[in-house]
Write a protein that holds these residues in place. Structure first.
Motif, PDB file in Angstrom:
ATOM      1  N   MET A   1      74.753 -22.155   0.871  1.00 26.42           N
ATOM      2  CA  MET A   1      74.158 -23.481   0.784  1.00 26.42           C
ATOM      3  C   MET A   1      72.632 -23.402   0.657  1.00 26.42           C
ATOM      4  O   MET A   1      72.035 -22.382   0.939  1.00 26.42           O
ATOM      5  CB  MET A   1      74.563 -24.334   1.997  1.00 26.42           C
ATOM      6  N   SER A   2      72.043 -24.531   0.274  1.00 26.72           N
ATOM      7  CA  SER A   2      70.585 -24.585   0.138  1.00 26.72           C
ATOM      8  C   SER A   2      69.934 -24.742   1.511  1.00 26.72           C
ATOM      9  O   SER A   2      70.625 -24.870   2.519  1.00 26.72           O
ATOM     10  CB  SER A   2      70.195 -25.749  -0.769  1.00 26.72           C
ATOM     11  N   GLY A   3      68.639 -24.785   1.542  1.00 29.08           N
ATOM     12  CA  GLY A   3      67.881 -24.799   2.792  1.00 29.08           C
ATOM     13  C   GLY A   3      68.072 -26.021   3.663  1.00 29.08           C
ATOM     14  O   GLY A   3      67.958 -25.937   4.875  1.00 29.08           O
ATOM     15  N   GLY A   4      68.381 -27.159   3.120  1.00 29.93           N
ATOM     16  CA  GLY A   4      68.491 -28.375   3.918  1.00 29.93           C
ATOM     17  C   GLY A   4      69.917 -28.717   4.304  1.00 29.93           C
ATOM     18  O   GLY A   4      70.237 -29.873   4.568  1.00 29.93           O
ATOM     19  N   VAL A   5      70.801 -27.705   4.353  1.00 29.96           N
ATOM     20  CA  VAL A   5      72.215 -27.952   4.637  1.00 29.96           C
ATOM     21  C   VAL A   5      72.662 -27.101   5.824  1.00 29.96           C
ATOM     22  O   VAL A   5      72.312 -25.928   5.921  1.00 29.96           O
ATOM     23  CB  VAL A   5      73.099 -27.621   3.409  1.00 29.96           C
ATOM     24  N   ILE A   6      73.439 -27.716   6.694  1.00 32.47           N
ATOM     25  CA  ILE A   6      74.070 -26.999   7.809  1.00 32.47           C
ATOM     26  C   ILE A   6      75.567 -27.157   7.626  1.00 32.47           C
ATOM     27  O   ILE A   6      76.074 -28.264   7.442  1.00 32.47           O
ATOM     28  CB  ILE A   6      73.628 -27.559   9.179  1.00 32.47           C
TER      29      ILE A   6
ATOM     30  N   ALA B   1      76.709 -22.610  10.190  1.00 35.08           N
ATOM     31  CA  ALA B   1      76.104 -21.695   9.223  1.00 35.08           C
ATOM     32  C   ALA B   1      74.914 -22.402   8.605  1.00 35.08           C
ATOM     33  O   ALA B   1      74.997 -23.578   8.245  1.00 35.08           O
ATOM     34  CB  ALA B   1      77.122 -21.317   8.151  1.00 35.08           C
ATOM     35  N   CYS B   2      73.793 -21.676   8.521  1.00 31.02           N
ATOM     36  CA  CYS B   2      72.592 -22.266   7.922  1.00 31.02           C
ATOM     37  C   CYS B   2      71.702 -21.127   7.430  1.00 31.02           C
ATOM     38  O   CYS B   2      71.508 -20.125   8.128  1.00 31.02           O
ATOM     39  CB  CYS B   2      71.848 -23.121   8.938  1.00 31.02           C
ATOM     40  N   ASN B   3      71.156 -21.282   6.244  1.00 31.92           N
ATOM     41  CA  ASN B   3      70.281 -20.243   5.679  1.00 31.92           C
ATOM     42  C   ASN B   3      68.815 -20.455   6.037  1.00 31.92           C
ATOM     43  O   ASN B   3      68.023 -19.532   5.893  1.00 31.92           O
ATOM     44  CB  ASN B   3      70.436 -20.207   4.158  1.00 31.92           C
ATOM     45  N   SER B   4      68.443 -21.649   6.500  1.00 32.54           N
ATOM     46  CA  SER B   4      67.032 -21.929   6.739  1.00 32.54           C
ATOM     47  C   SER B   4      66.645 -21.909   8.225  1.00 32.54           C
ATOM     48  O   SER B   4      65.489 -22.113   8.549  1.00 32.54           O
ATOM     49  CB  SER B   4      66.652 -23.273   6.118  1.00 32.54           C
TER      50      SER B   4
ATOM     51  N   TYR C   1      69.015 -33.024   8.080  1.00 26.32           N
ATOM     52  CA  TYR C   1      69.809 -32.053   7.333  1.00 26.32           C
ATOM     53  C   TYR C   1      71.076 -32.703   6.808  1.00 26.32           C
ATOM     54  O   TYR C   1      71.603 -33.638   7.418  1.00 26.32           O
ATOM     55  CB  TYR C   1      70.211 -30.875   8.229  1.00 26.32           C
ATOM     56  N   GLN C   2      71.567 -32.184   5.692  1.00 23.26           N
ATOM     57  CA  GLN C   2      72.884 -32.541   5.194  1.00 23.26           C
ATOM     58  C   GLN C   2      73.886 -31.690   5.967  1.00 23.26           C
ATOM     59  O   GLN C   2      73.668 -30.501   6.166  1.00 23.26           O
ATOM     60  CB  GLN C   2      73.014 -32.220   3.699  1.00 23.26           C
ATOM     61  N   LEU C   3      74.991 -32.309   6.413  1.00 27.38           N
ATOM     62  CA  LEU C   3      76.025 -31.583   7.132  1.00 27.38           C
ATOM     63  C   LEU C   3      77.273 -31.511   6.272  1.00 27.38           C
ATOM     64  O   LEU C   3      77.683 -32.510   5.668  1.00 27.38           O
ATOM     65  CB  LEU C   3      76.383 -32.288   8.450  1.00 27.38           C
ATOM     66  N   THR C   4      77.840 -30.326   6.188  1.00 26.03           N
ATOM     67  CA  THR C   4      79.133 -30.133   5.552  1.00 26.03           C
ATOM     68  C   THR C   4      79.996 -29.364   6.548  1.00 26.03           C
ATOM     69  O   THR C   4      79.518 -28.982   7.614  1.00 26.03           O
ATOM     70  CB  THR C   4      79.004 -29.350   4.220  1.00 26.03           C
TER      71      THR C   4
ATOM     72  N   GLU D   1      75.326 -19.066  13.798  1.00 28.68           N
ATOM     73  CA  GLU D   1      75.956 -17.744  13.881  1.00 28.68           C
ATOM     74  C   GLU D   1      76.427 -17.245  12.524  1.00 28.68           C
ATOM     75  O   GLU D   1      77.001 -16.168  12.430  1.00 28.68           O
ATOM     76  CB  GLU D   1      77.168 -17.799  14.828  1.00 28.68           C
ATOM     77  N   ASP D   2      76.155 -18.035  11.485  1.00 22.09           N
ATOM     78  CA  ASP D   2      76.657 -17.655  10.171  1.00 22.09           C
ATOM     79  C   ASP D   2      75.682 -18.110   9.103  1.00 22.09           C
ATOM     80  O   ASP D   2      74.803 -18.941   9.346  1.00 22.09           O
ATOM     81  CB  ASP D   2      78.035 -18.290   9.944  1.00 22.09           C
ATOM     82  N   THR D   3      75.844 -17.557   7.920  1.00 19.04           N
ATOM     83  CA  THR D   3      75.066 -17.974   6.753  1.00 19.04           C
ATOM     84  C   THR D   3      76.065 -18.310   5.650  1.00 19.04           C
ATOM     85  O   THR D   3      77.259 -18.090   5.787  1.00 19.04           O
ATOM     86  CB  THR D   3      74.128 -16.842   6.267  1.00 19.04           C
TER      87      THR D   3
END
Length: 186
Positions: free
Chosen positions: A156-161, A130-133, A105-108, A151-153
């Protein structure tokens, strides 16, 4: 007459030289060295020179000690880095039976807005991501960073946390990174 004049001049020259030698005090270096004032001055100069030499030696010792301490600290920092890396790798190895890999995953990083997360809790540093996937409430292990809970969304796209951090400077410094992510299975 010329001869008598020449003899007279020679005699005067000889007498002048003799008188100059007789009335010029002779320099007695032995007497000067034995003088109490000269002995005191010489002792003071020697003591001052010894103090300067001792100060220079002390400064050199201090510099050597300082350089030695710096080298020791650098060596310890390098050892700590190695130990941290080894500990991280060991933790991964120990937890692998309980970890299910889900990919890279890409981390930001993001900071608090003052609002609650999508799950209803306030975000906490070294805990909230936060992650949507990944399903809300899932415990994950991010290699090199540790355990977190989704715990959050966010947008970001699917491959990002998005990792929660305490302040803007830390978020900027964090930048964008890549890491292996695992789901922690209890």
């Amino acid at each position: 007459m010329v001869k008598a004049l020449k003899n007279g001049i020679a005699a005067i020259t000889l007498l002048t030289a003799f008188a100059a030698a007789a009335f010029t005090p002779a320099i007695n270096t032995a007497a000067e060295e034995a003088s109490p004032i000269n002995a005191f001055a010489k002792e003071m100069l020697e003591n001052h020179a010894a103090e300067i030499e001792a100060d220079e030696k002390a400064k050199k010792r201090e510099q050597l000690v300082k350089e030695s301490r710096i080298a020791d600290i650098q060596k310890m920092e390098a050892q700590m880095k190695e130990l941290t890396k080894a500990n991280r790798e060991l933790t991964i190895e120990e937890n692998k039976p309980h970890l299910r890999p889900i990919g890279t995953y890409q981390l930001t990083a993001y900071i608090a807005t003052g609002n609650r997360c999508a799950s209803g809790v306030y975000p906490r540093e070294n805990h909230t991501v936060a992650c949507n996937s990944i399903r809300m409430g899932t415990k994950i292990y991010i290699e090199g960073y540790g355990e977190y809970v989704v715990e959050d969304t966010g947008g970001m796209s699917g491959g990002v946390i998005d990792v929660f951090v305490s302040d803007y400077g830390t978020a900027i410094q964090f930048g964008r990174r890549t890491a292996q992510v695992y789901i922690i299975e209890d």
